[in-house]
Design a protein around this motif. Sequence first.
Motif, short mmCIF file in Angstrom:
data_model
loop_
_atom_site.label_atom_id
_atom_site.label_comp_id
_atom_site.label_asym_id
_atom_site.label_seq_id
_atom_site.Cartn_x
_atom_site.Cartn_y
_atom_site.Cartn_z
N THR A 47 0.84 -1.21 0.00
CA THR A 47 0.00 0.00 0.00
C THR A 47 0.87 1.25 0.00
O THR A 47 0.60 2.21 -0.74
N ASP A 67 -8.32 5.37 -4.87
CA ASP A 67 -8.95 4.18 -4.29
C ASP A 67 -8.85 2.98 -5.22
O ASP A 67 -8.55 1.86 -4.79
N THR A 71 -6.81 -0.44 -3.92
CA THR A 71 -7.51 -1.72 -3.72
C THR A 71 -6.81 -2.86 -4.45
O THR A 71 -7.05 -4.03 -4.16
N GLN A 137 -11.59 -2.48 1.62
CA GLN A 137 -12.28 -1.93 0.46
C GLN A 137 -13.76 -2.29 0.43
O GLN A 137 -14.20 -3.24 1.06
N THR A 147 -12.02 2.86 -0.46
CA THR A 147 -11.21 2.26 0.60
C THR A 147 -11.62 2.85 1.95
O THR A 147 -12.22 3.93 2.01
#
Length: 405
Positions: A47, A67, A71, A137, A147
Amino acid sequence: MTLVVQKYGGTSVGDADRIRAVADHVARTCRQGNQVVVVVSAMGKTTDDLIRLADDVSRTQPPRELDMLLTAGERISMAVMCMALADAGIDAVSFTGSQAGIITDTAHTRAKILEVRGDRLRQALDEGRVPVVAGFQGVSTARDVTTLGRGGSDTTAVALAAALGAEACEIYTDVTGVFSADPRVVPQAQRLRRLSFDEMLDIAASGGRVLALRSVEFARNHHVPLHVRSSFTWEPGTWVVEEEPTMENAVVTAVTHDTSEAKLTVSGVPDHPGLAARLFRALADQSVNVDMIVQNVSQHGTTDISFTVPTTDVPTTLQTARAFGAEIGAKEVVADAGIAKVSLVGAGMRSHPGVSATMFETLAAAGINIEMISTSTIRVTCVVRADAVERAVQALHTAFGLDGA
Ligand code: ASP
Ligand code: MG
């Protein structure tokens, strides 16, 4: 058959070996006659890497696209986890947050779960399969991928446990549980066997980083017992459960600290009704998360207001507070990043007076100056200089008898 939700954090699925070890554990849990729903985080620092990529590519970063990007991390995890489970002889099937029926509001990058439609997961369980769900998510009411904010996989796991009526939600991580202080600061810190939701909430809110705050709120509101434990040793960890009236509560359960906040001071604020209201409304409108607030006794018709905010919110806060200060003729607005918070948390504080006094005496004896104080029914927090905070944690851990035998 008992249903458990098992959530595996980034380090627990950090590489191929870790993923195979987790798959073996899931297979073992199934063979013991349990039904399992697996929730996975993105592998390792994926991430962070994706956020860095976005930073390199774009100054604007439309939240919807951010987002969509983030994800992807959990998608990788769920797919490879299902492959490893297949090798372990388990019939597993992956689901994105959207496929799992996690419906959120439209606040990209920090969406809130509105509803969990778990029918596809229930169907998979009924067919004897193990659903593996991408954490962190969901899908919004506007049908876009969202998210849930950093650390959001914990919240996914708890929400699924609540919706599916699981017996417990197991949170697997790289530490063996929740400790009486950060073991890197206090080597003799003890693992806590059992905590109440309220204690865990205050620990999470005051710097104990094991669980995301929102997941604990969710667990408390939906009565989901949590078991925080290690995916490296698999030993029993810390249970976070409903407080029992018969429980003999420790006065102080944990000493926590947090170096992620800064102190802002607006000085020379005219002492009129409504000015604090305007300042904090302006900050709230910018989504600044204000924590502690102290207003001095007014002198010569003006007063100073100090408050803490996450360090990441300092630029917005300075801008907003300076605009406000100019409007009302305040003297100046300064930010101080060299602070830290140290807190005591314990459900037994409700019935034991004198905890604050002992805390202040302990800090005084260590020569540590207190800059701000706040309390709740089961927590006392002091702001001190950041370079003194580790000494503060150590002294308090000893003073409140947490060092153990
Ligand atoms: N992968 C996300 C993060 O790093 C969510 C999580 O790990 O819970 O914040
Ligand atoms: Mg994580």
